[in-house]
Design a protein around this motif. Structure first.
Motif, PDB file in Angstrom:
ATOM      1  N   LYS A  22      -1.045   7.351  -6.057  1.00 51.24           N
ATOM      2  CA  LYS A  22      -2.447   7.422  -6.474  1.00 51.24           C
ATOM      3  C   LYS A  22      -2.610   7.358  -7.987  1.00 51.24           C
ATOM      4  CE  LYS A  22      -4.000  10.032  -2.431  1.00 51.24           C
ATOM      5  NZ  LYS A  22      -4.635  11.289  -1.942  1.00 51.24           N
ATOM      6  N   GLU A  23      -1.547   7.637  -8.721  1.00 51.25           N
ATOM      7  CA  GLU A  23      -1.627   7.617 -10.183  1.00 51.25           C
ATOM      8  C   GLU A  23      -1.586   6.198 -10.755  1.00 51.25           C
ATOM      9  OE1 GLU A  23       0.516  11.878 -11.325  1.00 51.25           O
ATOM     10  OE2 GLU A  23       1.506   9.970 -11.782  1.00 51.25           O
ATOM     11  N   ILE A  24      -1.110   5.231  -9.948  1.00 51.25           N
ATOM     12  CA  ILE A  24      -0.927   3.865 -10.458  1.00 51.25           C
ATOM     13  C   ILE A  24      -2.269   3.263 -10.864  1.00 51.25           C
ATOM     14  CG2 ILE A  24      -0.124   1.535  -9.895  1.00 51.25           C
ATOM     15  CD1 ILE A  24       1.856   2.801  -7.952  1.00 51.25           C
ATOM     16  N   GLY A  25      -2.359   2.875 -12.109  1.00 50.35           N
ATOM     17  CA  GLY A  25      -3.588   2.315 -12.636  1.00 50.35           C
ATOM     18  C   GLY A  25      -4.571   3.352 -13.133  1.00 50.35           C
ATOM     19  N   LYS A  26      -4.341   4.607 -12.776  1.00 53.79           N
ATOM     20  CA  LYS A  26      -5.232   5.684 -13.202  1.00 53.79           C
ATOM     21  C   LYS A  26      -4.633   6.474 -14.365  1.00 53.79           C
ATOM     22  CE  LYS A  26      -7.830   4.611  -9.694  1.00 53.79           C
ATOM     23  NZ  LYS A  26      -9.056   3.796  -9.903  1.00 53.79           N
ATOM     24  N   LYS A  27      -3.311   6.621 -14.321  1.00 56.02           N
ATOM     25  CA  LYS A  27      -2.606   7.352 -15.368  1.00 56.02           C
ATOM     26  C   LYS A  27      -1.441   6.512 -15.875  1.00 56.02           C
ATOM     27  CE  LYS A  27      -3.606  12.002 -13.600  1.00 56.02           C
ATOM     28  NZ  LYS A  27      -3.003  13.300 -13.199  1.00 56.02           N
ATOM     29  N   ASN A  28      -1.009   6.813 -17.083  1.00 53.39           N
ATOM     30  CA  ASN A  28       0.178   6.141 -17.605  1.00 53.39           C
ATOM     31  C   ASN A  28       1.398   6.566 -16.799  1.00 53.39           C
ATOM     32  OD1 ASN A  28      -1.413   5.029 -19.576  1.00 53.39           O
ATOM     33  ND2 ASN A  28      -0.724   6.399 -21.205  1.00 53.39           N
ATOM     34  N   PRO A  29       2.359   5.663 -16.587  1.00 52.29           N
ATOM     35  CA  PRO A  29       3.578   6.061 -15.874  1.00 52.29           C
ATOM     36  C   PRO A  29       4.344   7.122 -16.663  1.00 52.29           C
ATOM     37  CG  PRO A  29       3.822   3.875 -16.848  1.00 52.29           C
ATOM     38  CD  PRO A  29       2.390   4.242 -16.999  1.00 52.29           C
ATOM     39  N   THR A  30       5.068   7.967 -15.954  1.00 44.56           N
ATOM     40  CA  THR A  30       5.863   8.996 -16.633  1.00 44.56           C
ATOM     41  C   THR A  30       7.043   8.376 -17.371  1.00 44.56           C
ATOM     42  OG1 THR A  30       7.162   9.337 -14.616  1.00 44.56           O
ATOM     43  CG2 THR A  30       5.231  10.745 -14.942  1.00 44.56           C
ATOM     44  N   SER A  31       7.475   7.211 -16.897  1.00 41.80           N
ATOM     45  CA  SER A  31       8.553   6.471 -17.557  1.00 41.80           C
ATOM     46  C   SER A  31       8.366   4.994 -17.233  1.00 41.80           C
ATOM     47  CB  SER A  31       9.922   6.954 -17.070  1.00 41.80           C
ATOM     48  OG  SER A  31      10.956   6.202 -17.669  1.00 41.80           O
TER      49      SER A  31
END
Length: 237
Positions: free
Chosen positions: A204-213
Motif C-alpha cells: 500500500k505504500e507504493i506510490g504513496k511513500k518513498n521506498p525504505t531502500s
C-alpha cells in the motif's frame, strides 16, 4: 531470369564479334530482375514504398543509387557467370548501358503489390521513421511490462520525481521491482522507463511513500540490453 534469355544474349553478342557486351534490358528482363531481387511495392497510410526481402527479412529500398547499384551488380554477376560457364572468356568485360537502370516509375509498374504482415509492417515503419520507431518501442515495452505481471499505479516513485506512473512487481517479502516514468515527451518522441529494486513495508505504500531502500538496476530500460536483469522474476518456472 531464365537461363536461356541470358544465354541467347551471349550468343547474339558473340556472333557480332564484340569484345564488350552492350547490354540493354527489355521490359520483361526488368520485371524478372525485380522478381529475382524480391522487390515489391506496398502502401502504408496512402504512401507507396518499395521493399525487398533479403534472407527472409524486410528491407526498405530507400536510396535510388543503392537500388541502381544492386541491379548493376546482379546483371554483371549473372552475365559473367554465364560467360564463364560458356567459356566466353573474351566477354568478361561487360559494359552496362543506362538502359539497365530500372526507374522508380518502372518499379511502380513492374513490382507486384504485397500486403504486409503486422510484424513486417512494424519493421518497415521502424526503418522509415526513427521517431515512429521510438513510439513503437515505448508502447511495446509497456505491453511487455504488463505481460510480465507488473501492476500499475498513477503515482510517483519518490516525492521528488517529476513524472507519475509506476509499474511494480513483488519479488520477495517487502521487495519489489519498479519501473518509473523518467521521461515522457510524446511530441519529441522521447521516453524512458527506469528500473529499480525497491523496499517497502507493504504494498500500500507504493506510490504513496518513498521506498525504505532503493537500488538502481537500469536507466532507460531496453529489453534487448537489460532483460537479463529481470528474467528470473518474470519467466514462469
Amino acid at each position: 531470369m531464365k537461363y536461356n534469355i541470358w544465354n541467347s544474349f551471349i550468343e547474339s553478342e558473340k556472333s557480332k564479334g564484340k569484345h564488350n557486351l552492350q547490354f540493354h534490358l527489355s521490359r520483361e528482363d526488368k520485371c524478372n530482375i525485380c522478381s529475382d531481387l524480391c522487390a515489391y511495392k506496398t502502401t502504408i497510410n496512402g504512401k507507396l514504398y518499395f521493399i525487398q526481402y533479403i534472407e527472409g527479412k524486410i528491407h526498405w529500398i530507400h536510396y535510388k543509387k543503392c537500388w541502381d547499384s544492386e541491379v548493376y551488380q546482379y546483371i554483371y554477376g549473372r552475365l559473367k557467370s554465364i560467360a564463364i560457364e560458356c567459356n566466353y572468356k573474351q566477354y568478361y568485360s561487360i559494359l552496362l548501358q543506362s538502359a539497365t537502370r530500372i526507374t522508380w516509375k518502372e518499379m511502380e509498374e513492374l513490382c507486384p503489390n504485397i500486403e504486409l504482415s503486422d510484424n513486417d509492417r512494424r519493421c518497415l515503419l521502424i526503418q522509415i521513421d526513427p521517431n515512429h520507431a521510438k513510439d513503437i518501442i515505448y508502447e511495446e515495452l509497456k505491453c511487455k511490462i504488463q505481460e510480465w505481471g507488473f501492476n500499475f499505479v498513477e503515482d510517483k516513485l519518490e516525492s521528488g520525481s517529476q513524472y507519475k506512473g509506476l509499474h511494480y512487481k513483488r519479488i520477495a517479502d517487502n521487495e519489489y521491482l519498479v519501473f518509473n516514468t523518467a521521461a515522457y515527451y510524446p511530441k519529441m518522441h522521447i521516453y524512458a522507463l527506469d528500473l529499480w529494486r525497491c523496499y517497502y513495508h507493504n504494498e500500500k505504500e507504493i506510490g504513496k511513500k518513498n521506498p525504505t531502500s532503493i537500488v538502481k538496476m537500469a536507466l532507460s530500460f531496453q529489453i534487448d540490453r537489460d532483460y537479463h536483469l529481470i528474467k528470473e522474476y518474470v519467466e514462469s518456472k
